[in-house]
Design a protein around this motif. Structure first.
Motif, PDB file in Angstrom:
ATOM      1  N   MET A  75     -52.150  85.469 -74.368  1.00  0.00           N
ATOM      2  CA  MET A  75     -53.338  86.258 -74.699  1.00  0.00           C
ATOM      3  C   MET A  75     -53.028  87.406 -75.657  1.00  0.00           C
ATOM      4  O   MET A  75     -53.929  88.139 -76.054  1.00  0.00           O
ATOM      5  N   GLY A  76     -51.737  87.573 -75.969  1.00  0.00           N
ATOM      6  CA  GLY A  76     -51.364  88.645 -76.891  1.00  0.00           C
ATOM      7  C   GLY A  76     -51.385  90.024 -76.249  1.00  0.00           C
ATOM      8  O   GLY A  76     -51.385  91.047 -76.944  1.00  0.00           O
ATOM      9  N   GLN A  77     -51.375  90.059 -74.915  1.00  0.00           N
ATOM     10  CA  GLN A  77     -51.432  91.362 -74.234  1.00  0.00           C
ATOM     11  C   GLN A  77     -50.048  91.911 -73.890  1.00  0.00           C
ATOM     12  O   GLN A  77     -49.898  93.073 -73.539  1.00  0.00           O
ATOM     13  N   GLU A  78     -49.044  91.035 -73.898  1.00  0.00           N
ATOM     14  CA  GLU A  78     -47.665  91.452 -73.616  1.00  0.00           C
ATOM     15  C   GLU A  78     -46.743  90.785 -74.616  1.00  0.00           C
ATOM     16  O   GLU A  78     -47.025  89.674 -75.078  1.00  0.00           O
ATOM     17  N   LYS A  79     -45.621  91.427 -74.895  1.00  0.00           N
ATOM     18  CA  LYS A  79     -44.629  90.796 -75.755  1.00  0.00           C
ATOM     19  C   LYS A  79     -43.812  89.819 -74.922  1.00  0.00           C
ATOM     20  O   LYS A  79     -43.438  90.128 -73.781  1.00  0.00           O
ATOM     21  N   VAL A  80     -43.490  88.657 -75.499  1.00  0.00           N
ATOM     22  CA  VAL A  80     -42.728  87.643 -74.774  1.00  0.00           C
ATOM     23  C   VAL A  80     -41.398  88.224 -74.289  1.00  0.00           C
ATOM     24  O   VAL A  80     -40.995  88.021 -73.140  1.00  0.00           O
TER      25      VAL A  80
END
Ligand SMILES: Nc1ncnc2c1ncn2[C@@H]1O[C@H](COP(=O)(O)OP(=O)(O)O)[C@@H](O)[C@H]1O
Ligand SMILES: [Mg+2]
Length: 269
Positions: A75-80
């Protein structure tokens, strides 16, 4: 850093639960990372059940990782990088929480509002592709349904290993899964290959397992791996990392499977 900066993504799947997918990802990842200490391996949980995440011994309660799992990454809310957990020197995990099950509904809503185009199928690929620089092998545990999450997994993969418990119902799921793989290859991912079919939980005490495997070999020939994983007395997921004799026995079978993957060039040392 991966050795050539171009890691390979391999998913393990079948649209059926309880056939040995998660066990195969765990023990293939473990054996691969132990047999080839120069390779860096990432196990990716893409099943909202989170079984892979809970079985690798670093998470006691799945809620520990709530808000820091693959769902937030997609979702692009956290960096991998902030969600990956280290298992050993050369084996890492990108975990999944049950929250991942909300992804499908979320994307349907967006699609209805016409906020998304075709790139909706590349959400997992977009976060895994950059990891090819870091890892030599990325192994994805696919969910058991033939739904959106499985499609995302196949779009993100270079190869797929079909995992089939050696029994009649899972056997019937194989041609349907191959259809799904072919559809994904035709529409979104021309590089997707079937690495082979792995038979698991074969029971030597009955003829049924050997009949099923024989019929599979008649249809799919050398696509069926020579290695067959035998059924041991039922394993508990949590005990997979232990040292018991049974775990050792099944781990050895997966050791032979990794050797076969190396021989066939699915994996290169
Ligand atoms: N070779 C095996 N022998 C005995 N039990 C197994 C074997 N492989 C898997 N199991 C057990 O079967 C169950 C289903 O396996 P799992 O890997 O979770 O399947 P899936 O991910 O396809 O749902 C689990 O309880 C697992 O521990
Ligand atoms: Mg599973």
């Amino acid at each position: 850093m991966s050795r050539n900066g171009n890691g390979k993504v391999i998913s393990f799947g079948l649209q059926k639960g309880g056939v040995g997918k998660t066990t195969s990802v765990i023990l293939t990842a473990k054996e691969l990372s132990e047999q080839c200490p120069d390779l860096k391996v990432l196990a990716v949980d893409f099943d909202p059940q989170g079984n892979l995440s809970e079985s690798l011994g670093v998470i006691e309660d799945i809620d520990e990782i709530k808000g820091k799992d693959i769902f937030q990454c997609v979702m692009g809310q956290e960096k991998v990088e902030d969600c990956i957990l280290q298992i050993t020197d050369n084996l890492d995990l990108l975990p999944a929480h049950e929250d991942l099950s909300a992804l499908t509904l979320h994307m349907i809503r967006k699609a209805v509002n016409e906020e998304v185009g075709n790139d909706v199928f590349f959400m997992l690929k977009d976060i895994l592709d950059p990891l090819r620089a870091e890892y030599d092998y990325v192994l994805i545990d696919l969910p058991p349904e033939r739904g959106y999450l499985a499609i995302l997994g196949l779009v993100a993969s270079d190869a797929v290993i079909i995992v089939m418990q050696a029994e009649p119902f899972p056997r019937r799921a194989v041609p349907r899964f191959i259809e799904t793989i072919e559809e994904v290859a035709a529409e979104y991912n021309p590089y997707l290959e079937i690495a082979g079919i792995l038979c698991t939980m074969a029971d030597n005490r009955t003829n049924m397992s050997s009949e099923v495997i024989r019929s599979l070999r008649m249809v799919y020939g050398p696509k069926v791996f020579d290695t067959v994983i035998k059924r041991t007395v039922r394993l508990a997921e949590a005990s997979l990392i232990g040292q018991s004799r049974r775990v050792k026995e099944i781990q050895e079978s997966y050791g032979a499977f990794v050797e076969e993957l190396l021989e066939r060039g699915v994996i290169k040392q």
